[in-house]
Structure formats: C-alpha cells, structure tokens
Design a protein around this motif. Structure first.
Motif, PDB file in Angstrom:
ATOM      1  N   VAL A 162      12.131  64.247  -7.918  1.00 35.77           N
ATOM      2  CA  VAL A 162      13.219  63.384  -7.477  1.00 35.77           C
ATOM      3  C   VAL A 162      12.752  61.946  -7.637  1.00 35.77           C
ATOM      4  O   VAL A 162      11.725  61.547  -7.074  1.00 35.77           O
ATOM      5  CB  VAL A 162      13.608  63.668  -6.014  1.00 35.77           C
ATOM      6  N   THR A 163      13.489  61.157  -8.409  1.00 38.16           N
ATOM      7  CA  THR A 163      13.077  59.796  -8.702  1.00 38.16           C
ATOM      8  C   THR A 163      13.449  58.846  -7.563  1.00 38.16           C
ATOM      9  O   THR A 163      14.129  59.226  -6.604  1.00 38.16           O
ATOM     10  CB  THR A 163      13.733  59.291  -9.997  1.00 38.16           C
ATOM     11  N   LYS A 164      13.021  57.608  -7.703  1.00 38.32           N
ATOM     12  CA  LYS A 164      13.351  56.591  -6.713  1.00 38.32           C
ATOM     13  C   LYS A 164      14.856  56.369  -6.630  1.00 38.32           C
ATOM     14  O   LYS A 164      15.376  55.965  -5.587  1.00 38.32           O
ATOM     15  CB  LYS A 164      12.647  55.282  -7.061  1.00 38.32           C
ATOM     16  N   ASP A 165      15.555  56.602  -7.746  1.00 32.57           N
ATOM     17  CA  ASP A 165      17.013  56.468  -7.772  1.00 32.57           C
ATOM     18  C   ASP A 165      17.711  57.756  -7.352  1.00 32.57           C
ATOM     19  O   ASP A 165      18.926  57.886  -7.514  1.00 32.57           O
ATOM     20  CB  ASP A 165      17.470  56.073  -9.182  1.00 32.57           C
ATOM     21  N   GLU A 166      16.921  58.722  -6.862  1.00 39.05           N
ATOM     22  CA  GLU A 166      17.424  60.006  -6.385  1.00 39.05           C
ATOM     23  C   GLU A 166      18.094  60.829  -7.491  1.00 39.05           C
ATOM     24  O   GLU A 166      19.013  61.608  -7.231  1.00 39.05           O
ATOM     25  CB  GLU A 166      18.361  59.826  -5.195  1.00 39.05           C
ATOM     26  N   GLU A 167      17.601  60.645  -8.721  1.00 36.95           N
ATOM     27  CA  GLU A 167      17.973  61.566  -9.787  1.00 36.95           C
ATOM     28  C   GLU A 167      17.010  62.744  -9.727  1.00 36.95           C
ATOM     29  O   GLU A 167      15.832  62.586  -9.402  1.00 36.95           O
ATOM     30  CB  GLU A 167      17.909  60.887 -11.151  1.00 36.95           C
ATOM     31  N   ILE A 168      17.508  63.926 -10.064  1.00 39.17           N
ATOM     32  CA  ILE A 168      16.730  65.151  -9.884  1.00 39.17           C
ATOM     33  C   ILE A 168      16.435  65.766 -11.253  1.00 39.17           C
ATOM     34  O   ILE A 168      17.356  66.018 -12.046  1.00 39.17           O
ATOM     35  CB  ILE A 168      17.509  66.156  -9.009  1.00 39.17           C
TER      36      ILE A 168
END
Length: 484
Positions: A162-168
């Motif tokens: 899960v990235t800092k931008d909340e992409e999974i």
C-alpha cells in the motif's frame, strides 16, 4: 562577547528545564510572590528603568517560544523505533475466519490463508489467498474486494503493498503479474513481468520518490513501470550473498555507498530489509542450523549505520498455522511502529512489536539436542599419519574446497573409529559428480592406506550432522566395506 549575548546565554540556561520539560508550570505561590516583588520594586524605582530586567524579559519572551518549538520540532523529526531493555510482542487486534464480509477465508490442509499484509496510517490491508481478496480494516470498520487471480492456485498471491497515496499493489508470483488497485478496489492497471527471463518475483517495495519496484530475494530488482531490470549501482539497497553464513547489505544514496556485513553462526536462510531511517536500519533474518531436523529461527534486528546491532526481537513463527518461508511478508512498519500478523489456528492475530536490547533465541539449544559430533581433542588418540594424508589432498587439489588450513584435527580410538574434523567449507552442497569425486579422494586417503580404520565420522567444526547436511547424505558414518 557582547552584553546582550551574555544575557541570551543566561536566559537559555534559565530556560533549559522548560525546554526539556515544556509541560512544567510555576506554582501559583511563586507567581504571586514574584508579582509582589515586582510591584514593590516598581514603587522604589518610579523614575528609573534599568536595562537589565528589560533585556532579560525580552530575551525570555523571544527565546522561550523558540526553545519550545525547537523541542517539539526535534520530537517530530526524530524518526526512530523505540529500543527498550527487553523485547516484547503485544496482541492489538484479531480478525475472524469465515465466509462473511471482511472475514478471512478458512484455512485448509494446514496452510496459512494469509500470504502478506501491509499497514498505512493505522489501517490494516490483508492479502487473503483462500478467498483471493484484500481485507481492509480501519478501526472497527472492515471491508474487502476481490483480487484478479486467473489460475486460483494457493501460493500465487505473494505480496501486497500500500503506497503513501493509498494505492494497493498485489503481486501474483506464479503468473508473474502485479495488479494495481484503488482504495475502493477498482482495478487500475496490470503489469506483466512474464517476459523477464530468470526472474522470480517475491516482494514489492516503494521507494521515497513513490517509485514501485519488484524484487527477487531483495537481490535483483525490476522497475514496475518500465518492466526493466535496475542496475546495481543505482539501487537504493541490495543484499549480496557471500556464502551461506554471510551476506552484505549494500545501502546507496547520491553521495556514498555503505556495505554492512551480516554474519551468522548458522545458515542465513533468508534476509530482508524492512526500513532505513537516519540512524537506524531494520532488517529481518532467518537462520537454519546445519542439521537434518527442519529447525529455523527468525529475528527482527535494528542496526546503526555502522552495522552495530542495537536490539532485536524473536518472531514466534511457531504460532503460524504453517511456518512461512518468507516471514518478512508478515512484518510491516507504520508511523515508527512495527507490526506482526500471524494466521493462528483460532483467528488472524495482529501484534505490536517492540525491539529490545535483550531478546530470545533458542536455536543454539535446539541444535545441541539433535546435533551429532565429537571432539578430536578428547576422542581416542591423535592420528598424525592420516592427518598428513588429508592435508596432501588439499595441497594436490584433490579436494576442491578449502585449503591445507581447513583441517582442524584427526583422531582414532581403539576400535578403529576415526573422526576427521574440517573447518566449514562455507560452500553450497556439491553436485552429484562433485560429491563422487570428493568421496573417491577421501576413500583413497583413508581406508585404502590405513587398514586399521573401520569407520569414519567426517565433521564440520565438531559437527558430524553439519557434514551430513552439507553432503546431503544420511547421518551414518562411512564403514569399511570388507568389515563384518
């Protein structure tokens, strides 16, 4: 030094306790007494105002907010994991097994239903292999969405990021694809890695510039967007294996490259970097002793930038339904905290991990219980003639491992049992042809030249079990074929 500078220094000294403890407040009695003294002093000096109190007060007014803000800023900028005297693991949450919304698929055949997890801003993202879904838990609320999985094979959904931008991002290691999802579960893009030869992806990593890379054992890396291998010299980090007991962690930035050797008395079965801060390095290490029994032990360690070990914690892998090969997939960091997810028999458990200067380790004791070995100093008597013959094998190149200094000692007892103890060759197990060549050379130097030898125990550093494990043979001594 100017007078105002003296006053500034004096004010700093006076306010040091306030800097260290901004929560401290003067007592009301002190404040009242100070007001009275100031009022009386003002009556006596109505026509005169001294510069010193004014400067001191001004310095206090100016410096106090600065010191308090500096203290708060230092706390905010201190990105470090706590290291206490003793390590501990505390249960903080559980997730049920079941078929309902937000529940984890029930395990079958003793396999872990969860293959990986990640955390971001306190939210938990779990990769559920049994139901091919991602389960998201935010506080008391739980949701889930399905993951694309064409083959639906247990063991293919390997890692979640899960990235800092909340992409999974979800890695399917069998199909060699990475699926990118939005936080609501909408599939955004699929990256195909299948055209990369001799690349077996097992984990996902996000770099500081939001670049996503895919790794194989954190030794080889691929840029996800370009699907091209990343050159070693531009990698931010990389593990380089030296031998089965030593690996080098290479850290790179724009100005320098640092190499930190990681060594174990046992085989380094797996290593993985989890986080790098200004003064701390968090990495996971799984070791396995050289014995036939399937023993292993995993620790999470914290190092400084010189490679000194500051603390650690033992990962209780015995609590897993099945001991995982990639324990690092069950460890996540979030907001300077470390979390461990374990699929246990009753539920999936989330633990908060605290590193400690003291931490458990049972691997040495466990190995002692199953290891077979002899001490050449106390076993029988020295056998210098045989020792000379073994050294000749190294000198003449009949043994392709080690050198003439690789022999620790040789001994024989009254029954013709011989112990030949080598220093660990630190090499991988020999192939079939190599093993046959080694056996032939050793047989020629022992049984053929010394008829008194009836059986032989070969060892690595006092361990016959280690030799048998390296040679991939049974734990049985070599015996003279014409012996009864």
């Amino acid at each position: 030094m100017k007078k105002t500078e003296n006053l500034t220094q004096e004010a700093k000294q006076l306010l040091r306790p306030i800097k260290d403890r901004p929560d401290l407040e003067p007592s009301q009695e002190f404040v009242n007494e100070l007001n009275n003294k100031l009022r009386m002093d003002g009556k006596r000096r109505k026509t005169r105002v001294k510069l010193f109190p004014l400067l001191a007060a001004t310095a206090i007014i100016v410096i106090l907010p600065f010191l308090i803000l500096t203290s708060q800023s230092e706390e905010e900028e201190t990105h470090a994991y706590a290291i206490e005297e003793s390590s501990r693991i505390e249960l903080v949450d559980t997730i049920k097994y079941g078929n309902g919304e937000g529940e984890i698929g029930s395990y079958a055949h003793g396999m872990n239903p969860v293959s990986s997890f990640d955390m971001k801003n306190g939210n938990i993202y779990i990769l559920d292999e049994m139901k091919s879904q991602v389960v998201i838990k935010s506080g008391e609320a739980t949701s889930s969405f399905s993951v694309q999985n064409d083959q639906n094979i247990i063991g293919d959904l390997n890692d979640i990021l899960v990235t800092k931008d909340e992409e999974i991002y979800v890695l399917n290691s069998v199909e060699k694809v990475v699926h990118q999802y939005q936080s609501n579960g909408e599939l955004t893009k699929t990256y195909d890695l299948s055209q990369l030869e001799l690349f077996f992806p097992d984990s996902l990593v996000e770099l500081e510039n939001n670049e996503i890379i895919v790794s194989q054992n954190q030794e080889k890396f691929v840029d996800l967007k370009t699907v091209i291998f990343i050159e070693d010299e531009v990698l931010p980090f990389q593990f380089k294996q030296v031998n089965r007991k030593e690996s080098i962690l290479v850290l790179s930035d724009e100005s320098e490259q640092t190499e930190l050797p990681l060594f174990s008395d046992f085989t380094l079965a797996n290593v993985a970097l989890k986080d790098v801060l200004d003064e701390q390095i968090i990495y996971m290490q799984t070791v396995a002793p050289p014995v036939m029994t399937p023993l292993s032990e995993t620790h999470l360690f914290v190092l400084n930038k010189k490679g000194d070990k500051l603390g650690g914690v033992r990962i209780p892998d015995e609590n897993f339904i099945e001991k995982p090969q990639e324990v690092e997939n069950y460890i996540a960091t979030d907001q300077n905290e470390i979390y461990l997810l374990i699929p246990e028999s009753e539920h999936v458990a989330l633990y908060k991990v605290t590193l400690g200067k003291e931490y458990e380790s049972f691997i040495e004791k466990q190995m002692e219980e199953v290891n077979i070995g002899f001490d050449t100093e106390s076993f029988g008597r020295p056998f210098p003639e045989l020792e000379e013959e073994i050294r000749k094998l190294f000198i003449n190149g009949d043994i392709q491992y080690g050198n003439e200094e690789s022999l620790n000692g040789v001994a024989i007892d009254e029954n013709g049992t011989v112990v030949i103890d080598f220093k660990d060759f630190l090499a991988g197990s020999p192939a079939s042809a190599e093993a046959q060549s080694l056996s032939k050379a050793l047989h020629s130097a022992t049984f053929e030249k010394f008829p008194e030898i009836q059986q032989i125990y070969f060892q690595f550093d006092g361990s016959f079990s280690a030799w048998a494990h390296w040679l991939e043979s049974t734990e049985e001594p070599w015996k003279r074929q014409d012996s009864n």
